[in-house]
Design a protein around this motif. Structure first.
Motif, PDB file in Angstrom:
ATOM      1  N   PRO A 172       1.090  -1.327  -0.712  1.00  0.00           N
ATOM      2  CA  PRO A 172       0.079   0.174   0.190  1.00  0.00           C
ATOM      3  C   PRO A 172       0.679   1.157   0.337  1.00  0.00           C
ATOM      4  O   PRO A 172       1.633   0.902   0.536  1.00  0.00           O
ATOM      5  CB  PRO A 172      -1.045  -0.096   0.996  1.00  0.00           C
ATOM      6  CG  PRO A 172      -0.687  -1.212   1.499  1.00  0.00           C
ATOM      7  CD  PRO A 172       0.740  -1.998   0.728  1.00  0.00           C
ATOM      8  N   ALA A 173       0.153   2.080  -0.647  1.00  0.00           N
ATOM      9  CA  ALA A 173       1.428   3.064  -1.265  1.00  0.00           C
ATOM     10  C   ALA A 173       1.821   4.323   0.363  1.00  0.00           C
ATOM     11  O   ALA A 173       3.030   4.519   1.096  1.00  0.00           O
ATOM     12  CB  ALA A 173       0.707   4.397  -1.703  1.00  0.00           C
ATOM     13  N   VAL A 174       0.881   4.133   1.370  1.00  0.00           N
ATOM     14  CA  VAL A 174       0.759   4.915   2.682  1.00  0.00           C
ATOM     15  C   VAL A 174       2.400   3.946   3.708  1.00  0.00           C
ATOM     16  O   VAL A 174       3.276   5.081   3.642  1.00  0.00           O
ATOM     17  CB  VAL A 174      -0.264   5.463   3.659  1.00  0.00           C
ATOM     18  CG1 VAL A 174      -1.647   5.803   3.090  1.00  0.00           C
ATOM     19  CG2 VAL A 174      -1.061   3.835   4.035  1.00  0.00           C
ATOM     20  N   MET A 175       2.128   2.810   3.433  1.00  0.00           N
ATOM     21  CA  MET A 175       3.080   2.563   4.428  1.00  0.00           C
ATOM     22  C   MET A 175       4.675   2.158   3.622  1.00  0.00           C
ATOM     23  O   MET A 175       5.548   2.480   4.137  1.00  0.00           O
ATOM     24  CB  MET A 175       2.460   1.208   3.851  1.00  0.00           C
ATOM     25  CG  MET A 175       1.422   0.560   5.008  1.00  0.00           C
ATOM     26  SD  MET A 175       0.796  -1.114   4.770  1.00  0.00           S
ATOM     27  CE  MET A 175       1.971  -2.542   5.665  1.00  0.00           C
ATOM     28  N   ARG A 176       4.384   2.218   2.262  1.00  0.00           N
ATOM     29  CA  ARG A 176       5.764   2.444   1.271  1.00  0.00           C
ATOM     30  C   ARG A 176       6.504   3.312   1.922  1.00  0.00           C
ATOM     31  O   ARG A 176       7.811   3.466   1.682  1.00  0.00           O
ATOM     32  CB  ARG A 176       5.337   2.070  -0.369  1.00  0.00           C
ATOM     33  CG  ARG A 176       6.505   2.049  -1.173  1.00  0.00           C
ATOM     34  CD  ARG A 176       6.092   2.022  -2.479  1.00  0.00           C
ATOM     35  NE  ARG A 176       5.204   2.728  -3.280  1.00  0.00           N
ATOM     36  CZ  ARG A 176       4.414   2.590  -3.358  1.00  0.00           C
ATOM     37  NH1 ARG A 176       3.383   0.702  -3.449  1.00  0.00           N
ATOM     38  NH2 ARG A 176       3.162   3.375  -4.160  1.00  0.00           N
ATOM     39  N   GLU A 177       5.924   4.840   1.189  1.00  0.00           N
ATOM     40  CA  GLU A 177       6.239   6.393   1.815  1.00  0.00           C
ATOM     41  C   GLU A 177       6.285   5.817   2.749  1.00  0.00           C
ATOM     42  O   GLU A 177       7.419   6.829   3.111  1.00  0.00           O
ATOM     43  CB  GLU A 177       4.507   6.851   1.458  1.00  0.00           C
ATOM     44  CG  GLU A 177       5.497   8.514   1.317  1.00  0.00           C
ATOM     45  CD  GLU A 177       4.005   9.188   1.610  1.00  0.00           C
ATOM     46  OE1 GLU A 177       4.910  10.547   0.826  1.00  0.00           O
ATOM     47  OE2 GLU A 177       3.158   9.328   2.050  1.00  0.00           O
ATOM     48  N   ALA A 178       6.095   5.246   3.968  1.00  0.00           N
ATOM     49  CA  ALA A 178       6.530   5.564   5.092  1.00  0.00           C
ATOM     50  C   ALA A 178       7.764   4.648   5.815  1.00  0.00           C
ATOM     51  O   ALA A 178       8.659   5.455   5.979  1.00  0.00           O
ATOM     52  CB  ALA A 178       5.579   5.334   6.410  1.00  0.00           C
TER      53      ALA A 178
ATOM     54  N   GLY B   8      13.441   4.717   5.885  1.00  0.00           N
ATOM     55  CA  GLY B   8      14.353   3.486   5.733  1.00  0.00           C
ATOM     56  C   GLY B   8      15.660   3.307   5.298  1.00  0.00           C
ATOM     57  O   GLY B   8      16.701   3.992   5.020  1.00  0.00           O
ATOM     58  N   ALA B   9      15.133   3.937   3.760  1.00  0.00           N
ATOM     59  CA  ALA B   9      16.137   4.797   2.386  1.00  0.00           C
ATOM     60  C   ALA B   9      16.126   5.853   2.143  1.00  0.00           C
ATOM     61  O   ALA B   9      17.482   6.344   2.154  1.00  0.00           O
ATOM     62  CB  ALA B   9      14.954   4.534   1.085  1.00  0.00           C
ATOM     63  N   GLN B  10      14.859   6.982   2.636  1.00  0.00           N
ATOM     64  CA  GLN B  10      16.093   8.082   3.029  1.00  0.00           C
ATOM     65  C   GLN B  10      16.747   8.264   4.479  1.00  0.00           C
ATOM     66  O   GLN B  10      17.090   9.714   4.526  1.00  0.00           O
ATOM     67  CB  GLN B  10      14.659   9.127   2.381  1.00  0.00           C
ATOM     68  CG  GLN B  10      14.003   9.052   1.503  1.00  0.00           C
ATOM     69  CD  GLN B  10      15.082   9.333   0.165  1.00  0.00           C
ATOM     70  OE1 GLN B  10      15.901  10.490   0.367  1.00  0.00           O
ATOM     71  NE2 GLN B  10      15.080   8.260  -1.032  1.00  0.00           N
ATOM     72  N   GLY B  11      16.289   8.167   5.417  1.00  0.00           N
ATOM     73  CA  GLY B  11      16.693   8.458   6.244  1.00  0.00           C
ATOM     74  C   GLY B  11      16.652   9.292   6.816  1.00  0.00           C
ATOM     75  O   GLY B  11      17.316   9.699   8.024  1.00  0.00           O
ATOM     76  N   LEU B  12      15.096   9.780   7.143  1.00  0.00           N
ATOM     77  CA  LEU B  12      14.803   9.991   7.859  1.00  0.00           C
ATOM     78  C   LEU B  12      14.643   9.854   9.499  1.00  0.00           C
ATOM     79  O   LEU B  12      13.754   9.323   9.234  1.00  0.00           O
ATOM     80  CB  LEU B  12      13.015  11.016   7.341  1.00  0.00           C
ATOM     81  CG  LEU B  12      13.439  11.624   5.824  1.00  0.00           C
ATOM     82  CD1 LEU B  12      12.409  12.128   5.379  1.00  0.00           C
ATOM     83  CD2 LEU B  12      14.163  13.091   5.525  1.00  0.00           C
ATOM     84  N   THR B  13      14.065  11.091  10.234  1.00  0.00           N
ATOM     85  CA  THR B  13      13.407  10.683  11.004  1.00  0.00           C
ATOM     86  C   THR B  13      11.698  10.548  11.388  1.00  0.00           C
ATOM     87  O   THR B  13      11.537  10.810  10.148  1.00  0.00           O
ATOM     88  CB  THR B  13      14.298  11.795  12.541  1.00  0.00           C
ATOM     89  OG1 THR B  13      13.225  12.795  12.161  1.00  0.00           O
ATOM     90  CG2 THR B  13      15.012  12.141  12.467  1.00  0.00           C
TER      91      THR B  13
END
Length: 190
Positions: free
Chosen positions: A135-141, A146-151
């Protein structure tokens, strides 16, 4: 410590930075940095215990402060701002050291194995396929954290939802991705 003569390296650093710019605004800022050095050294020494490490922290703090002087609000507490920079630098270096492994004889490096480029590429394609089905909302989060390293806080602000929602989405996304890839969900959380 406050009454000691300050190391010439720190004073020379301020002089070199000052000679690089000639704006009138920097003169007051430079004077504030100079008067803050003894207190910064005392604070750094209380954190690092080692004088050389403390002086390195002060030097890094002075460089970062000079580079970001446009962010300092005139009239606010320069000493507090500098101490915050120093403290953040200290903790960043501690976190960095935790990830580093001393490998003087190369034993650890000899144990590391890199998979063939074709295998890594096919694994990445497989992960990408499973991410696309999520699902898009889970993938975005998951990708933001995980990939972008944002808090979680930064990701929540970007998405426009609560921090707990982002944490929940990331957790569910990791579990879903792990199960779809046939991995142990405890291993995927690491």
């Amino acid at each position: 410590m406050l009454a000691e003569v300050q190391p010439s390296t720190l004073l020379d650093l301020i002089a070199r930075l000052d000679s690089a710019t000639s704006a009138r605004d920097t003169a007051a800022f430079r004077d504030g940095l100079l008067t803050s050095i003894p207190a910064l050294r005392a604070f750094a020494l209380s954190l690092a215990v080692n004088t050389a490490v403390a002086d390195h922290l002060v030097q890094e703090t002075l460089l970062k402060a000079w580079k970001n002087q446009h962010r300092f609000e005139p009239g606010s507490n320069l000493q507090a701002w500098l101490c915050t920079i120093l403290r953040n630098q200290f903790y960043s270096e501690i976190r960095k050291r935790k990830r580093e492994v001393e490998d003087a004889d190369g034993a650890m490096a000899g144990q590391m194995v890199a998979p063939a480029a074709q295998e890594a590429s096919s694994d990445l394609q497989r992960v990408g396929q499973h991410l696309a089905k999520m699902p898009a909302v889970m993938r975005e989060a998951l990708l933001l954290v995980g990939a972008q390293g944002l808090t979680y806080e930064d990701a929540a602000a970007l998405i426009g939802c609560q921090v707990g929602t982002v944490k929940s989405r990331v957790s569910r996304a990791r579990t879903l991705l792990a199960s779809s890839l046939g991995l142990d969900s405890r291993r995927a959380a690491v």
